[in-house]
Each structure stands twice: as structure tokens, then as C-alpha cells.
Design an enzyme around this catalytic site. Sequence first.
Site, short mmCIF file in Angstrom:
data_model
loop_
_atom_site.label_atom_id
_atom_site.label_comp_id
_atom_site.label_asym_id
_atom_site.label_seq_id
_atom_site.Cartn_x
_atom_site.Cartn_y
_atom_site.Cartn_z
CE1 TYR A 1 -3.02 -3.05 0.50
CE2 TYR A 1 -3.52 -2.28 2.71
CZ TYR A 1 -3.72 -3.18 1.69
OH TYR A 1 -4.61 -4.21 1.87
CG HIS B 1 -0.49 -8.80 0.70
ND1 HIS B 1 -0.25 -7.45 0.78
CD2 HIS B 1 -1.77 -8.90 0.25
CE1 HIS B 1 -1.32 -6.77 0.40
NE2 HIS B 1 -2.25 -7.64 0.06
#
Length: 251
Positions: free
Chosen positions: A36, A92
Site C-alpha cells: 500500500y 499477503h
Amino acid sequence: MDLPPLGLGTMGIDDPDAVATAIDGGYRHLDTAQIYDNEAVVGEGIERADVDREELVVATKLWIDQLNRVKESLAESLERLGLESVDLLYVHRPKGAYDPESTLSAMAELRDDGLIDGIAVSNFELPDLERFAAVLDEPPAANQVEYHPLFQPEDRLEHAREHEYPLVAYSPLSGGDVGSVEPVVEVADRHGITPEQASLAWLLAKGVHPIPKASSREHLDANWAAVDVELTDEDVAAIDGVEREHELYPE
């Protein structure tokens, strides 16, 4: 891992004040990730908020090119966050440099060292979860998956319930499309709430922990209000039965 019912997804948030506003407004679960590119923003928001760090559940995720350098990568994330530890550290995706034995063993060492509290996973399907359990002899601290009225991975929810760990839902508002899903709109109308609140309340009723993204006070408060919405079994079943399907982030 005892997670708050509703958290804040931070993908795309680039203003620390938005994070601080969320915390001061009641949010206690903050979710970010290396990919991000805003761990520093989240850390600054935590610093600005008038809430002790110990009251927060802070999560970040190792990206797929970092899964063969777990310890070094976490150190870099902690520096960006300005924190001494995180509550949840996620794989992730089980892709790229992910090797279950070496990656998960390194994460277990980080837990032993007190740098993380829980070893979590994201976008894991049942074979990935079974491999996790085979390596660590325990379930994950959490599994984070895309979950909303237009994409309902019931197999992951059943696994989480069976093994008693939280399922975290990203994109719980169907990428902003819940207002076009007729059963969701009908439930919202019955309760005098928005379709977005109906979608969040539906997930909460199922025991799922949604982490909607929001940055304005208005949207943060509106999402938070869903915690107090009580849906009937019929409401939940109506949204469970949505026939349209649209996965926002397929592999």
C-alpha cells in the site's frame, strides 16, 4: 486473536489525519500493507491520535517479494510505522518468494522475539491453510480474504469457524457496488439504513470482521454505525442468497 468487530482498511489512504480521525472515532483495528506504500502514514496517524498504542490492533502484510527476507522486511515496516511491534503480520499472498517452511518458521521466530503477536495470512485458500497448519501445528491468527455480497467464500468462513480464528473481510462494500445489489438494498430499506451499512451488518452478523476503507469523518462514522445494526436471520439469508458474483481481486 481477539479482533474488534469492525476495522479500518487503509489501502489508498495517504493522510495521517484520516487515520487519527478513525482512531479517535472508535476504530481500534488498523490494517495496512507494504504494497500500500502508506505504513508511514498509518504510523503518523497512530502518533497523532489521542489513544494509547496498547489499545490498538495494528496489522501489516509482507509482500510476495519479501517472503524470503521476513525478519529484515518486518524491521523495515516497523521503522516506517514507528512502532516496536505489530499485532498481526500477514503473508499477503501465498505467491512469489513464499515458501511455507522457511517463511512461516521465520515469522514464528519473530513472534518468539515479541515483534509480532500473531502470524496471519491473506488470500489463502483451503490447501494453503492446510499447509500452514502442517508447518506450524496451529491455525493462523487470522485469514483476510475478499468477502462481500457479490463474492462470498463460504469455504474460508467455515474453516475459520471450525478452527476458531477470525476471518477478516477486505472490500466489504463490493468496491462501492452494494447499492446496486437488490437484496442488500431491500434489507437496508427495511432497517432505514444505507446499503453500505447493511453489507457491513450482514458480515458482522456472520461473525466476519470487515475492514472498510474510509477517510472522511462522515464515511467513517457511517461505517461505524453498522456495529449497532441488528439484522434478522431472514435478512442475513437474503444477502447470502445473492446470485450475482463479481470478484474484485482475482488471482
